[in-house]
Design a protein around this motif. Structure first.
Motif, PDB file in Angstrom:
ATOM      1  N   GLU A  97       0.853  -1.177   0.000  1.00  0.00           N
ATOM      2  CA  GLU A  97       0.000   0.000   0.000  1.00  0.00           C
ATOM      3  C   GLU A  97       0.889   1.227   0.000  1.00  0.00           C
ATOM      4  O   GLU A  97       2.054   1.157   0.317  1.00  0.00           O
ATOM      5  N   HIS A 102       6.090   4.721   2.096  1.00  0.00           N
ATOM      6  CA  HIS A 102       6.030   3.530   1.243  1.00  0.00           C
ATOM      7  C   HIS A 102       5.552   3.887  -0.148  1.00  0.00           C
ATOM      8  O   HIS A 102       4.594   4.633  -0.298  1.00  0.00           O
ATOM      9  N   ASN A 174      -5.580  -6.287  20.259  1.00  0.00           N
ATOM     10  CA  ASN A 174      -6.345  -6.876  19.155  1.00  0.00           C
ATOM     11  C   ASN A 174      -5.452  -7.590  18.138  1.00  0.00           C
ATOM     12  O   ASN A 174      -5.941  -8.300  17.272  1.00  0.00           O
ATOM     13  N   LEU A 175      -4.131  -7.391  18.232  1.00  0.00           N
ATOM     14  CA  LEU A 175      -3.230  -8.016  17.256  1.00  0.00           C
ATOM     15  C   LEU A 175      -2.653  -9.336  17.745  1.00  0.00           C
ATOM     16  O   LEU A 175      -1.915 -10.001  17.034  1.00  0.00           O
ATOM     17  N   HIS A 191       5.748   0.453  17.350  1.00  0.00           N
ATOM     18  CA  HIS A 191       4.813   1.338  18.064  1.00  0.00           C
ATOM     19  C   HIS A 191       5.369   1.887  19.370  1.00  0.00           C
ATOM     20  O   HIS A 191       4.925   2.928  19.834  1.00  0.00           O
TER      21      HIS A 191
ATOM     22  N   THR B   6      -8.975  -2.363   5.622  1.00  0.00           N
ATOM     23  CA  THR B   6      -7.970  -1.329   5.933  1.00  0.00           C
ATOM     24  C   THR B   6      -7.519  -0.588   4.669  1.00  0.00           C
ATOM     25  O   THR B   6      -7.110   0.552   4.748  1.00  0.00           O
ATOM     26  N   GLU B  28      -2.043   5.828   8.801  1.00  0.00           N
ATOM     27  CA  GLU B  28      -0.648   5.661   8.390  1.00  0.00           C
ATOM     28  C   GLU B  28      -0.382   4.186   8.117  1.00  0.00           C
ATOM     29  O   GLU B  28      -0.741   3.315   8.910  1.00  0.00           O
ATOM     30  N   PHE B  29       0.251   3.911   6.957  1.00  0.00           N
ATOM     31  CA  PHE B  29       0.616   2.547   6.605  1.00  0.00           C
ATOM     32  C   PHE B  29       1.953   2.240   7.275  1.00  0.00           C
ATOM     33  O   PHE B  29       2.906   2.975   7.108  1.00  0.00           O
ATOM     34  N   VAL B  30       1.998   1.166   8.078  1.00  0.00           N
ATOM     35  CA  VAL B  30       3.214   0.816   8.815  1.00  0.00           C
ATOM     36  C   VAL B  30       3.660  -0.571   8.400  1.00  0.00           C
ATOM     37  O   VAL B  30       2.841  -1.489   8.321  1.00  0.00           O
ATOM     38  N   PHE B  38       0.680  -3.067   8.694  1.00  0.00           N
ATOM     39  CA  PHE B  38      -0.413  -2.619   9.554  1.00  0.00           C
ATOM     40  C   PHE B  38      -0.949  -1.267   9.102  1.00  0.00           C
ATOM     41  O   PHE B  38      -0.244  -0.508   8.455  1.00  0.00           O
ATOM     42  N   ARG B  40      -2.177   2.026  10.925  1.00  0.00           N
ATOM     43  CA  ARG B  40      -2.212   2.677  12.229  1.00  0.00           C
ATOM     44  C   ARG B  40      -3.105   3.905  12.095  1.00  0.00           C
ATOM     45  O   ARG B  40      -2.794   4.800  11.313  1.00  0.00           O
ATOM     46  N   THR B  55      -4.513   0.066  15.848  1.00  0.00           N
ATOM     47  CA  THR B  55      -3.690  -0.531  14.794  1.00  0.00           C
ATOM     48  C   THR B  55      -4.371  -1.814  14.326  1.00  0.00           C
ATOM     49  O   THR B  55      -4.809  -2.619  15.146  1.00  0.00           O
ATOM     50  N   TYR B  56      -4.480  -1.956  13.009  1.00  0.00           N
ATOM     51  CA  TYR B  56      -5.078  -3.162  12.432  1.00  0.00           C
ATOM     52  C   TYR B  56      -4.097  -3.815  11.479  1.00  0.00           C
ATOM     53  O   TYR B  56      -3.302  -3.127  10.843  1.00  0.00           O
ATOM     54  N   LYS B  57      -4.199  -5.139  11.394  1.00  0.00           N
ATOM     55  CA  LYS B  57      -3.396  -5.825  10.383  1.00  0.00           C
ATOM     56  C   LYS B  57      -3.898  -5.405   9.013  1.00  0.00           C
ATOM     57  O   LYS B  57      -5.102  -5.260   8.809  1.00  0.00           O
ATOM     58  N   SER B  58      -2.976  -5.216   8.094  1.00  0.00           N
ATOM     59  CA  SER B  58      -3.347  -4.822   6.744  1.00  0.00           C
ATOM     60  C   SER B  58      -4.285  -5.872   6.165  1.00  0.00           C
ATOM     61  O   SER B  58      -4.012  -7.065   6.248  1.00  0.00           O
TER      62      SER B  58
END
Lengths: 317, 190
Positions: A97, A102, A174-175, A191, B6, B28-30, B38, B40, B55-58
């Motif tokens: 993405e 990136h 949650n991860l 983080h 996401t 923000e893409f991490v 992820f 964020r 924060t979520y997994k992509s």
């Protein structure tokens, strides 16, 4: 009429970019490191679980072709053929993405020094980077010390039970997933730990957990570690290097493990690069190598915060 | 149940987080070196106004919150609730003090304001950025003072108190910026 045709970076930034690229070539030329070019389009790709390459839809001769995520395998074939020290400054492609840090297409500097271990290579990286971004405070810290100082855990033998309270405490509960300490370590790194790196600090983190070895060799200490390093300017990761794994059998086994992981994550298998494995079998000299994100380095040198400000046309898609 | 991936995350998108509607402020893409990617996100809880981080997994999906903003006319306050009407459909809605909050002191009958609705019920009220209100009480200013220096408090018809220049008098109409609560200018009654 409303087409935005202008570059996303200023001409002044692009001029600085050109100077930095010239500086990099000069750096290697003085050290007698040979510049090489390897194919961007090749019939193999990486097996990494979290690196996706772009496949070409209509390849010539109907052989599946991939845009390369890094020139690593091809460059190691040159090393095995007796090239001596080599570098490459070229584009790499990762199906990722987009974000401020990136881009799916970016400029990668990769180089190899036969006879170096990862500490010697880190010192050479410092000399290159300090010539581009002045006034940085240099810090070397092991992955283990970083986690012990910041989170009071030993990352090399921590268990999920010990790490999950830290995840919850930092709003990352949650991860959590069963048996996945590695993801926890990576998330805590990005983080919790990385944000503590001062802006003007050049940080080298070295000796990673063996599960994050990628293509690094493993050193058999009482707790084995992978001879891998990452370099940060401020909070941004710029480079990743290895004291390279030279053992063909172990390399094949790591590819196999990647394939198993890919399968578990319902991802398509990727053909192993047999030419690379054959080169390893014939003998890769003991060496260290590093891949450095050039766009990010330029962004740091210019004190900018978005890659689009240092890449000519970053926002065309 | 509507969800967002996401990959769809962008500023302004409304998500349901722990039962509350939230709006994305920043995404923000991490991607840690060689690790998983992820998203964020920084969000604002639309009920409390609090800012939170997640924060979520992509590639993960998150439940969407059915949130929309509508322009409505403020009608009246019956002592317990504020009543609003959609000028296109004539549909009426009421909101209590918890929902109206600080906006109450800028609401004048018949003014247009923006209501945020979650599952059809109001959760917040935004007054217009600029409102014109009458001064119901202020001390007489010093004669001859025409500059804005210093100023004095003035109570407006809605109960709000703002600082106005000394030359502005009781019963005059003034224009106020509701975001800062500051006097902008005198206004004509039109």
């Amino acid at each position: 009429m409303t087409e935005t045709w202008q570059p996303s970076a200023s001409i002044a930034a692009l001029r600085r970019r050109s100077e930095i690229l010239a500086h990099i070539r000069e750096f290697f030329s003085q050290r007698k490191v040979m510049e090489v070019e390897t194919p961007l389009l090749a019939p193999y790709s990486v097996t990494d679980v979290y690196l996706q390459s772009y496949a070409i839809e209509k390849p010539p001769q109907s052989v599946p072709l991939y845009l390369q995520t890094s020139p690593e395998f091809a460059m190691k074939r040159l090393l095995a053929a007796g090239s001596g020290p080599i570098y490459q400054l070229n584009k790499a492609f990762r199906q990722e993405e987009k974000g401020r840090q990136h881009r799916p297409e970016f400029t990668l500097l990769e180089w190899y020094q036969p006879g170096y271990d990862h500490h010697q290579l880190m010192q050479e990286v410092v000399q290159l980077v300090m010539g581009v971004v002045p006034n940085l405070q240099l810090v070397y810290v092991s992955y283990r010390k970083l986690f012990q100082d910041n989170l009071a855990i030993n990352p090399h033998n921590v268990r999920l039970n010990d790490i999950s309270p830290l995840m919850h405490k930092n709003g990352l509960g949650n991860l959590l997933e069963e048996n996945d300490v590695t993801t926890c370590l990576q998330v805590l790194m990005s983080h919790v730990i990385e944000p503590t790196f001062p802006d003007n600090q050049l940080t080298f983190v070295y000796d990673y957990p063996v599960k994050q070895a990628a293509l690094a060799r493993i050193r058999a200490d009482e707790i084995p570690v992978a001879e891998r390093f990452e370099m940060y300017i401020g909070q941004i990761e710029i480079a990743n290097g290895f004291h390279e794994l030279c053992d063909a059998e172990e390399q094949r086994e790591r590819f196999r493990q990647d394939q198993v992981m890919r399968c578990q994550h319902s991802m398509p298998p990727v053909a192993m690069d047999e030419k690379f494995l054959a080169a390893l079998e014939s003998g890769l000299p003991d060496c260290s190598g590093v891949a450095l994100g050039v766009d990010r380095l330029i962004m740091a040198a210019l004190e900018l915060h978005d890659l689009a400000e240092v890449i000519a046309f970053a926002n065309d898609y | 149940m509507a969800t967002y991936n996401t990959n769809d995350f962008r500023g302004g998108l409304k998500l349901l987080i722990q039962g509350d509607p939230c709006s994305i402020i920043e995404n923000e893409f991490v991607k840690p070196g060689k690790g998983q990617a992820f998203a964020r996100v920084k969000l604002r809880n639309l009920k409390t106004g609090r800012v939170l981080e997640r924060t979520y997994k992509s590639g993960e999906t998150v439940e969407a919150a059915d949130v929309m903003e509508v322009e409505m006319q403020y009608l009246y306050n019956d002592g317990a609730a504020w009543h609003f009407m959609d000028n296109a459909t004539f549909e009426q809605l009421s909101a209590d003090a918890n929902v109206v909050g600080e906006a109450a002191k800028w609401l004048k009958e018949q003014d247009i304001c923006t209501l945020t609705l979650w599952n059809g019920a109001p959760i917040s009220v935004e007054p217009a950025n600029f409102v014109i209100l009458k001064i119901v009480e202020t001390d007489p200013g010093l004669r001859g003072d025409t500059s804005g220096g210093g100023g004095k408090p003035a109570t407006l018809e809605t109960g709000a108190v703002v600082r106005v220049p000394l030359f502005v008098q009781q019963d005059e109409l003034i224009k106020v910026d509701t975001r800062s609560g500051e006097y902008v200018s005198r206004a004509k009654d039109d």
